[in-house]
Design an enzyme around this catalytic site. Structure first.
Site, PDB file in Angstrom:
ATOM      1  CG  ASP A  42      19.213 -22.668 -19.888  1.00  0.00           C
ATOM      2  OD1 ASP A  42      18.054 -22.320 -20.177  1.00  0.00           O
ATOM      3  OD2 ASP A  42      19.527 -23.069 -18.747  1.00  0.00           O
ATOM      4  CG  ASN A  95      12.762 -17.156 -22.074  1.00  0.00           C
ATOM      5  OD1 ASN A  95      11.624 -16.948 -21.710  1.00  0.00           O
ATOM      6  ND2 ASN A  95      13.373 -18.329 -21.891  1.00  0.00           N
ATOM      7  CE1 TYR A 161       9.353 -14.259 -12.306  1.00  0.00           C
ATOM      8  CE2 TYR A 161       7.115 -13.373 -12.263  1.00  0.00           C
ATOM      9  CZ  TYR A 161       8.121 -14.059 -12.921  1.00  0.00           C
ATOM     10  OH  TYR A 161       7.908 -14.533 -14.194  1.00  0.00           O
ATOM     11  CB  ILE A 194       3.412 -20.442 -19.931  1.00  0.00           C
ATOM     12  CG1 ILE A 194       3.022 -19.009 -20.335  1.00  0.00           C
ATOM     13  CG2 ILE A 194       3.685 -21.304 -21.160  1.00  0.00           C
ATOM     14  CD1 ILE A 194       1.744 -18.889 -21.130  1.00  0.00           C
TER      15      ILE A 194
END
Length: 257
Positions: A42, A95, A161, A194
């Site tokens: 990350d 991800n 996006y 989410i």
């Protein structure tokens, strides 16, 4: 607390990007609970290290490396470090992603387009490229790319996006066909709304009430990160051994309407 030594991923090595929080952290922990050693990446060093410490508390090995997935040199280095540290790479969840505030296409800046595309699409390609080189050499592996319901539908104000997430599905399907006969399975997961820091931040910035989201969700609630982690692990497991090039919707019924 220690992990189950007979877990589905005991002795395996998993790699998760965007692991500092949200879906990435939940998936990294899920791999660890099933016995995998986990490499977490990350751009947030603090959150990434925290995830690694949580993994180690489960009794398995973890490696935390700061990585900007838009930078291919950094991605190549972390995959090399993974193999140097653990000897192989069995499963990857690509991800990492970003979202910008809703804006009409005509009013979008080139800088925003470049940033979103660099992370959400180029970042997935960067990761796949170097993960696949290792998996091709060892003759096995599974990859799950994080797309979105935005990879399947359109929503006004989200063109950049959604374009990036549509692209992820295209990458997934084409690469899956290239490697299906070589012991490597590639799929995508398409989360709905989410409850993650990214989504909560978007709601705050754009003054979107939770009720507005819930109105469009047949299940009547937001999803939880663990509800994406579970299908990601299934796609990476032997239980999904005949699933190739699939974009799995996990959206509380949103796209079924």
């Amino acid at each position: 607390m220690t992990t189950n030594e007979n877990g589905n991923f005991a002795g395996k090595v998993a790699f998760v990007t965007g692991a500092a929080n949200g879906i990435g952290r939940a998936t990294a922990l899920a791999f660890a609970r099933e016995g995998a050693s986990v490499v977490v990446a990350d751009i947030s060093e603090e959150g990434n290290q925290e995830t690694a410490h949580m993994i180690e508390k489960l009794g398995v090995r973890a490696l935390a490396v700061r990585c900007n997935v838009a930078d291919e040199v950094e991605v190549a280095a972390i995959v090399e470090q993974t193999v140097a540290s653990f000897g192989r790479l069995d499963a990857a969840f690509n991800n990492a992603g970003v979202m910008i505030p809703a804006v009409e296409t005509a009013d979008t800046s080139g800088d925003d387009f470049d940033r979103v595309t660099a992370i959400n699409l180029r970042g997935v390609w960067n990761c796949m490229k170097h993960e696949l080189r290792q998996m091709r050499a060892q003759g096995s592996g599974t990859i799950v790319n994080c797309s979105s319901i935005g990879g399947l539908i359109g929503i006004p104000g989200r063109a950049i996006y959604h374009a990036s997430k549509h692209g992820v599905i295209g990458l997934t399907k084409s690469a899956a066909l290239e490697y299906a006969s070589r012991g490597i399975r590639i799929n995508a997961v398409c989360p709905g709304t989410i409850e993650t820091p990214m989504v909560m931040g978007m709601m705050d910035r754009e003054s979107i009430a939770r009720e507005d989201f819930l109105r469009d969700l047949p299940i009547g609630r937001l999803g939880q990160p663990e509800e994406i982690a579970a299908p990601v692990l299934w796609l990476c497991s032997e239980a999904a051994s005949f699933v190739i090039g699939h974009a799995l919707m996990v959206d509380g019924g949103y796209t079924a309407q």
